[in-house]
Write a protein that holds these residues in place. Structure first.
Motif, short mmCIF file in Angstrom:
data_model
loop_
_atom_site.label_atom_id
_atom_site.label_comp_id
_atom_site.label_asym_id
_atom_site.label_seq_id
_atom_site.Cartn_x
_atom_site.Cartn_y
_atom_site.Cartn_z
N GLY A 1 0.80 -1.21 0.00
CA GLY A 1 0.00 0.00 0.00
C GLY A 1 0.84 1.26 0.00
O GLY A 1 2.07 1.23 0.12
N LEU A 2 0.17 2.41 -0.12
CA LEU A 2 0.87 3.69 -0.20
C LEU A 2 1.59 4.05 1.10
O LEU A 2 2.52 4.86 1.10
CB LEU A 2 -0.11 4.81 -0.56
CG LEU A 2 -0.66 4.77 -1.99
CD1 LEU A 2 -1.68 5.89 -2.19
CD2 LEU A 2 0.49 4.92 -3.00
N ASP A 3 1.13 3.47 2.22
CA ASP A 3 1.81 3.75 3.49
C ASP A 3 2.66 2.58 3.96
O ASP A 3 3.16 2.58 5.09
CB ASP A 3 0.80 4.11 4.58
CG ASP A 3 -0.17 2.97 4.90
OD1 ASP A 3 -0.08 1.91 4.25
OD2 ASP A 3 -1.01 3.16 5.80
N ALA A 4 2.85 1.58 3.12
CA ALA A 4 3.65 0.40 3.44
C ALA A 4 3.12 -0.33 4.67
O ALA A 4 3.84 -1.10 5.31
CB ALA A 4 5.13 0.75 3.65
N GLY A 5 1.83 -0.10 4.99
CA GLY A 5 1.26 -0.75 6.16
C GLY A 5 -0.06 -1.43 5.90
O GLY A 5 -0.75 -1.82 6.85
N GLU A 6 -0.42 -1.57 4.63
CA GLU A 6 -1.72 -2.16 4.29
C GLU A 6 -1.84 -3.58 4.83
O GLU A 6 -0.95 -4.42 4.66
CB GLU A 6 -1.89 -2.16 2.77
CG GLU A 6 -3.22 -2.68 2.27
CD GLU A 6 -3.30 -2.63 0.76
OE1 GLU A 6 -3.38 -3.72 0.14
OE2 GLU A 6 -3.25 -1.52 0.20
N GLY A 7 -2.96 -3.84 5.50
CA GLY A 7 -3.20 -5.18 6.04
C GLY A 7 -2.47 -5.48 7.33
O GLY A 7 -2.56 -6.61 7.84
N GLY A 8 -1.78 -4.49 7.89
CA GLY A 8 -1.01 -4.73 9.10
C GLY A 8 -1.79 -4.50 10.37
O GLY A 8 -2.88 -3.93 10.36
N GLU A 9 -1.22 -4.93 11.47
CA GLU A 9 -1.82 -4.73 12.78
C GLU A 9 -1.54 -3.32 13.29
O GLU A 9 -0.59 -2.66 12.86
CB GLU A 9 -1.28 -5.74 13.79
CG GLU A 9 -1.61 -7.19 13.49
CD GLU A 9 -1.05 -8.11 14.56
OE1 GLU A 9 -1.21 -7.79 15.76
OE2 GLU A 9 -0.43 -9.13 14.20
N GLU A 10 -2.35 -2.88 14.24
CA GLU A 10 -2.13 -1.62 14.94
C GLU A 10 -2.29 -1.88 16.42
O GLU A 10 -3.25 -2.51 16.85
CB GLU A 10 -3.11 -0.56 14.46
CG GLU A 10 -2.97 0.78 15.19
CD GLU A 10 -3.91 1.85 14.66
OE1 GLU A 10 -3.75 2.24 13.48
OE2 GLU A 10 -4.81 2.27 15.42
N VAL A 11 -1.34 -1.41 17.22
CA VAL A 11 -1.41 -1.58 18.68
C VAL A 11 -1.26 -0.22 19.34
O VAL A 11 -0.54 0.66 18.85
CB VAL A 11 -0.32 -2.54 19.20
CG1 VAL A 11 -0.55 -3.93 18.67
CG2 VAL A 11 1.07 -2.05 18.84
#
Length: 403
Positions: free
Chosen positions: A61-71
């Protein structure tokens, strides 16, 4: 896990392969290489600009975080590892492996955390610290030219002034040469005219905080010009007084007398602890010593830079003691008001630093919690920028809380 030799080879290999790798390719590269030494399912999480959440770097993705977790930083095990700057293991196991969370730091700048799964019974803290240190360098080598990095660490749209300040100011944390420096600035995404600066030259630590009139893009431009002019002057060997005159002259050349900045400019001799400073119409610095309270440092003020008042500039001097903390700040901190109109105030400000900056928290974690307390005190959008720059002189003591 493998022996130290194979781990060292892996780290060297990781660095060499990263030279031609962008941010998007780092997650896969890190996961593959660390798995070879018994660190499985490795993933990197970056903290956002307000130190509230950490987002996984997936490379998509454009933010290099698509589909990732968030804590979240507060109330989670990864957040605790980040706050305390130490590796922490989860209590349970997965298929014979235990999950570890390790802070990713460059010196004392906390970039995020590393997640890894390690065989049950292993005590991998040393290896995890070494791997996280290398990963920090890899991330920093990509940060300056990666829009993906900038997108991932933002939680809201950023105004133009904030975009300028973010790219202008130094990192918010530093430790070395007998000093520890930390800085925070809010509202992170909607800045006006606040800015801070610090830099080392030999044994001298240069410190400055600026507050430009207004709270708009023009104020941001004014602050940018002021910081750049100050740096330009000091890098040509100008004294504190001459550097502030340089700033004044530059502002008046650009804006006439229509735009101005207040500020404190200071030099700290990191060997002797001698502080010299000048006051250009700004809030006076605070000196916090031991746990006994604070002292307001006084110095006759010259006029704000850009007004052309021609007032005399007085260079003041203070001998610091080991462990002294110098606090430079802007009015948005103490003047933040609650719903009843009560200011956050200087006393509450100082008390917060005294209570929280202890062996349990780093200087930078103290500042994070301080700014959150200011934001909690002030409902809704901030009326003014709030900036704190805190420098601790440790004398000849080189101990500092880093991983």
């Amino acid at each position: 896990m493998t022996d130290r030799g194979r781990t060292a080879e892996m780290l060297v290999d990781l660095v060499q392969l990263s030279h031609t790798t962008n941010l998007e390719a780092l997650p896969r590269l890190v996961a593959e290489r660390t798995a070879s030494v018994g660190l499985h399912d490795s993933a990197m999480f970056l903290v956002d600009l307000q130190d509230k959440v950490m987002r996984e770097v997936t490379g998509r993705g454009l933010d290099a975080g698509e589909g990732g977790e968030e804590v979240r930083v507060d109330g989670t095990l990864p957040g605790r590892a980040w706050q305390r700057v130490e590796s922490i293991a989860e209590s349970g196991t997965r298929q014979g492996r235990r999950r570890w969370w390790t802070p990713i730091t460059d010196g004392v700048e906390r970039l995020g955390v590393l997640r890894t799964d390690v065989a049950e019974g292993e005590q991998p803290q040393q290896v995890l610290s070494e791997v996280a240190s290398v990963i920090a360098l890899l991330l920093l080598s990509k940060r300056s030219f990666s829009d993906s990095y900038a997108r991932l660490v933002r939680s809201a749209p950023m105004n133009v002034a904030a975009e300028m300040q973010t790219n202008l100011m130094p990192p918010p944390a530093y430790a070395g040469h007998n000093v520890t420096v930390g800085a925070v600035l809010e509202p992170a995404y909607d800045l006006g005219g606040d800015a801070f600066d610090f830099a080392l030259a030999g044994t001298t630590l240069h410190l400055a905080v600026f507050d430009a009139m207004g709270h708009d893009t023009a104020a941001g431009i004014t602050a940018n010009v002021a910081v750049s002019a100050c740096r330009n002057a000091r890098r040509q060997g100008a004294s504190l007084a001459d550097a502030s005159r340089w700033v004044e002259r530059t502002l008046m050349e650009q804006f006439g007398a229509r735009r101005y900045v207040t500020g404190i400019l200071a030099d700290l001799d990191t060997t002797t602890g001698v502080l010299t400073w000048i006051n250009r119409g700004h809030h006076l610095p605070l000196l916090i010593r031991d746990q006994r309270g604070s002292t307001t440092l006084t110095c006759p003020p010259a006029g704000p830079m850009g007004t052309g008042l021609g007032l005399p500039i007085t260079v003041c001097r203070e001998q610091l003691q080991r462990g002294d903390r110098l606090v430079l700040y802007t009015d948005g901190v103490v003047e933040a008001r609650d719903a009843e109109g009560n200011e956050f105030g200087r006393d509450r400000f100082v008390d917060f630093v005294l209570r929280h900056h202890s062996g349990h928290f780093t200087l930078h974690e103290t500042l994070r919690r301080l700014m959150q307390a200011v934001l909690d005190h002030h409902p809704g959008p901030m009326d003014d920028d709030a900036t704190v720059l805190l420098a601790e002189w440790r004398g000849g003591d080189q101990d500092v809380l880093v991983p």
